[in-house]
Scaffold this active site. Structure first.
Site, PDB file in Angstrom:
ATOM      1  N   GLY A  36       4.950  32.558  28.270  1.00 63.77           N
ATOM      2  CA  GLY A  36       5.640  31.466  27.576  1.00 63.77           C
ATOM      3  C   GLY A  36       5.611  30.187  28.408  1.00 63.77           C
ATOM      4  N   ASP A  51      13.030  38.785  33.394  1.00 63.63           N
ATOM      5  CA  ASP A  51      12.127  39.786  32.840  1.00 63.63           C
ATOM      6  C   ASP A  51      12.989  40.833  32.140  1.00 63.63           C
ATOM      7  OD1 ASP A  51       9.048  40.934  33.813  1.00 63.63           O
ATOM      8  OD2 ASP A  51      10.466  42.287  32.807  1.00 63.63           O
ATOM      9  N   PHE A  73      10.891  39.250  21.122  1.00 63.28           N
ATOM     10  CA  PHE A  73       9.487  38.804  21.056  1.00 63.28           C
ATOM     11  C   PHE A  73       8.750  39.063  22.368  1.00 63.28           C
ATOM     12  CE2 PHE A  73      11.909  35.952  18.302  1.00 63.28           C
ATOM     13  CZ  PHE A  73      11.146  35.899  17.155  1.00 63.28           C
ATOM     14  N   ASN A  92       5.229  46.760  30.192  1.00 60.34           N
ATOM     15  CA  ASN A  92       6.013  45.633  29.682  1.00 60.34           C
ATOM     16  C   ASN A  92       6.627  45.951  28.319  1.00 60.34           C
ATOM     17  OD1 ASN A  92       6.987  42.931  29.841  1.00 60.34           O
ATOM     18  ND2 ASN A  92       5.408  42.293  28.421  1.00 60.34           N
ATOM     19  N   SER A 117       3.940  44.820  14.682  1.00 63.34           N
ATOM     20  CA  SER A 117       2.594  44.300  14.444  1.00 63.34           C
ATOM     21  C   SER A 117       1.843  45.135  13.422  1.00 63.34           C
ATOM     22  CB  SER A 117       1.836  44.342  15.769  1.00 63.34           C
ATOM     23  OG  SER A 117       0.487  44.076  15.552  1.00 63.34           O
ATOM     24  N   TYR A 141      -2.183  48.451  22.555  1.00 63.01           N
ATOM     25  CA  TYR A 141      -1.208  47.450  22.120  1.00 63.01           C
ATOM     26  C   TYR A 141      -0.474  47.946  20.864  1.00 63.01           C
ATOM     27  CZ  TYR A 141       0.498  43.515  19.448  1.00 63.01           C
ATOM     28  OH  TYR A 141       1.279  42.707  18.675  1.00 63.01           O
ATOM     29  N   LYS A 145       3.526  49.113  20.285  1.00 61.07           N
ATOM     30  CA  LYS A 145       4.446  48.590  19.261  1.00 61.07           C
ATOM     31  C   LYS A 145       5.005  49.724  18.398  1.00 61.07           C
ATOM     32  CE  LYS A 145       4.497  44.117  19.972  1.00 61.07           C
ATOM     33  NZ  LYS A 145       5.436  43.042  19.736  1.00 61.07           N
TER      34      LYS A 145
HETATM   35  N1  UFG Z   1     -12.708  37.300  16.982  1.00 61.42           N
HETATM   36  C1  UFG Z   1     -14.020  36.871  17.131  1.00 61.42           C
HETATM   37  N2  UFG Z   1     -14.284  36.054  18.183  1.00 61.42           N
HETATM   38  C2  UFG Z   1     -13.353  35.654  19.084  1.00 61.42           C
HETATM   39  C3  UFG Z   1     -12.012  36.095  18.915  1.00 61.42           C
HETATM   40  C4  UFG Z   1     -11.739  36.909  17.852  1.00 61.42           C
HETATM   41  O1  UFG Z   1     -14.901  37.208  16.348  1.00 61.42           O
HETATM   42  O2  UFG Z   1     -13.704  34.940  20.027  1.00 61.42           O
HETATM   43  C5  UFG Z   1     -12.380  38.172  15.841  1.00 61.42           C
HETATM   44  C6  UFG Z   1     -11.760  39.493  16.267  1.00 61.42           C
HETATM   45  O3  UFG Z   1     -12.767  40.431  16.548  1.00 61.42           O
HETATM   46  C7  UFG Z   1     -10.931  39.837  15.027  1.00 61.42           C
HETATM   47  C8  UFG Z   1     -10.515  38.477  14.466  1.00 61.42           C
HETATM   48  O4  UFG Z   1     -11.392  37.526  15.073  1.00 61.42           O
HETATM   49  O5  UFG Z   1     -11.742  40.465  14.083  1.00 61.42           O
HETATM   50  C9  UFG Z   1      -9.096  38.107  14.830  1.00 61.42           C
HETATM   51  O6  UFG Z   1      -8.941  38.301  16.225  1.00 61.42           O
HETATM   52  P1  UFG Z   1      -7.654  37.805  17.022  1.00 61.42           P
HETATM   53  O7  UFG Z   1      -7.888  38.135  18.457  1.00 61.42           O
HETATM   54  O8  UFG Z   1      -7.353  36.408  16.657  1.00 61.42           O
HETATM   55  O9  UFG Z   1      -6.486  38.692  16.420  1.00 61.42           O
HETATM   56  P2  UFG Z   1      -6.352  40.276  16.266  1.00 61.42           P
HETATM   57  O10 UFG Z   1      -6.587  40.602  14.825  1.00 61.42           O
HETATM   58  O11 UFG Z   1      -7.163  41.019  17.247  1.00 61.42           O
HETATM   59  O12 UFG Z   1      -4.859  40.519  16.699  1.00 61.42           O
HETATM   60  C10 UFG Z   1      -3.817  39.693  16.250  1.00 61.42           C
HETATM   61  C11 UFG Z   1      -2.742  39.660  17.318  1.00 61.42           C
HETATM   62  C12 UFG Z   1      -2.093  40.992  17.416  1.00 61.42           C
HETATM   63  C13 UFG Z   1      -1.687  41.505  16.074  1.00 61.42           C
HETATM   64  C14 UFG Z   1      -2.811  41.468  15.096  1.00 61.42           C
HETATM   65  C15 UFG Z   1      -2.312  41.884  13.754  1.00 61.42           C
HETATM   66  O13 UFG Z   1      -3.282  39.323  18.584  1.00 61.42           O
HETATM   67  O14 UFG Z   1      -0.970  40.850  18.246  1.00 61.42           O
HETATM   68  O15 UFG Z   1      -3.328  40.169  15.043  1.00 61.42           O
HETATM   69  O16 UFG Z   1      -3.314  41.843  12.779  1.00 61.42           O
HETATM   70  F1  UFG Z   1      -1.283  42.773  16.173  1.00 61.42           F
END
Ligand code: UFG
Length: 325
Positions: A36, A51, A73, A92, A117, A141, A145
């Site tokens: 944060g 923490d 959060f 954590n 999540s 992760y 959760k």
């Molecule tokens: N992606 C890419 N390139 C990148 C980053 C991401 O192609 O550089 C893709 C990922 O593979 C995924 C999509 O974009 O398919 C979304 O990825 P994010 O990392 O933005 O988000 P996630 O879906 O992995 O995860 C997020 C949050 C989690 C939560 C989840 C719920 O980080 O905390 O959404 O759907 F649980």
């Protein structure tokens, strides 16, 4: 009585604190500032740098303040990183939850609203995902959760704590005045990474796999605006205050967008061509996650305001332009 917001300096936490303060609530923030930001701490809130695994510090917060409910959060959130560093997540997230629940129950606080999540579902069996669908996480992760949800449920049954677990789909966007936004270091989330290309901070965006079983081969996600997520927490607080029983809800729009569609939408919003490269699949990524948001709409009376992906990306772009000046 105050609301204790653990993780109130983070992305979703800070947006929620803003709405709590605007609603006239007394807010206390506990945050270790590991992810944060000091600038994101609302000046109207009382701040403890702590923490949540530090029980002595937590008990002090409960002793010094009259706390009605906890909003939790404070957790690590990167699905990809969790595959490489599972114990970081169990320490954590899971140990943090244990200490928080101990401190809460020992201090007589009986309401908690928990940031869960969509990652608890893993690879879903059907779309849209319903709250009663199977929970089989595909990364540590999501597993952390799910364990945290189960911990709350058992503590609730034994000690009368009431809870609302909110299973967020993909949090995105920023408050419209541009004062708060998505500010992770390092950034791993799709929309902010895409926007770094037109900002000149990144040469290209890597698409993590285009051989998924989706129409264009890239992963589909349900992008829900952070202001809508924050609003759902206030609905959940009202629900618990009115005597609502412990419950859990998906928070999403019910619409999915592929990685390629998000890049196209970002090109429209920024009016710039965004260079892409094709990369490997990222371990632990399910092909498609779309929420059924019916339950939250019916029971919490929650309706997302942002239902247009370009508008969502535009709020993120606004924040990135201001923040990266
Ligand atoms: N992606 C890419 N390139 C990148 C980053 C991401 O192609 O550089 C893709 C990922 O593979 C995924 C999509 O974009 O398919 C979304 O990825 P994010 O990392 O933005 O988000 P996630 O879906 O992995 O995860 C997020 C949050 C989690 C939560 C989840 C719920 O980080 O905390 O959404 O759907 F649980």
């Amino acid at each position: 009585m105050a609301i204790l917001v653990c993780g109130g300096a983070g992305y979703i936490g800070s947006h929620t604190v803003r709405q709590l303060v605007e609603a006239g609530e007394e807010v206390i923030i506990a945050d270790n500032l590991s992810t944060g930001h000091l600038y994101a701490i609302n000046p109207a809130a009382k701040f403890y740098e702590c923490d949540i695994r530090d029980k002595v510090a937590l008990k002090k917060i409960f002793a010094e303040n009259k706390i009605e409910a906890v909003f939790h959060f404070a957790a690590y959130i990167e699905a990809g990183e969790s595959v490489l560093l599972p114990l970081k997540y169990f320490s954590n997230n899971v140990c943090g939850m244990e200490i928080l629940l101990e401190a809460m129950t020992e201090s007589g606080v009986d309401k908690i609203i928990f940031s869960s999540s969509a990652a608890v579902y893993g690879e879903p069996e059907r779309i849209p995902i319903d709250e009663l669908d199977k929970t089989v996480p595909t990364n540590p992760y999501g597993e952390s959760k799910l364990i945290m949800e189960k911990m709350i449920r058992w503590v609730s049954a034994a000690q009368g704590v009431r809870y609302v677990s909110l299973r967020y789909f993909n949090a995105s966007g920023a408050i419209e005045d541009g004062t708060l936004g998505e500010d992770h270091h390092p950034e791993t989330h799709l929309i902010p990474l895409i926007l770094q290309v037109p900002l000149g901070k990144r040469d290209h965006i890597t698409i993590f796999g285009d051989d998924y079983s989706t129409p264009d081969g890239t992963c589909i996600r349900d992008y829900i605006h952070v202001v809508d997520l924050a609003a759902a927490h206030l609905c959940a607080l009202k629900y618990l205050r009115e005597g609502g029983e412990s419950n859990f809800f998906n928070l999403g729009t019910g619409h999915g967008f592929s990685v390629k569609e998000i890049i196209e939408a970002a090109e429209k919003v920024t009016a710039q061509k965004i260079k892409t490269m094709l990369g490997e699949r990222r371990p632990g990524d399910p092909a498609k996650l779309i929420a059924s948001g019916e339950k939250a709409r019916k029971i919490l009376n929650w309706t997302p305001r942002f239902d247009d992906i370009e508008k969502i990306i535009a709020t993120a772009w606004n924040w990135h332009c201001i923040h990266n000046k």
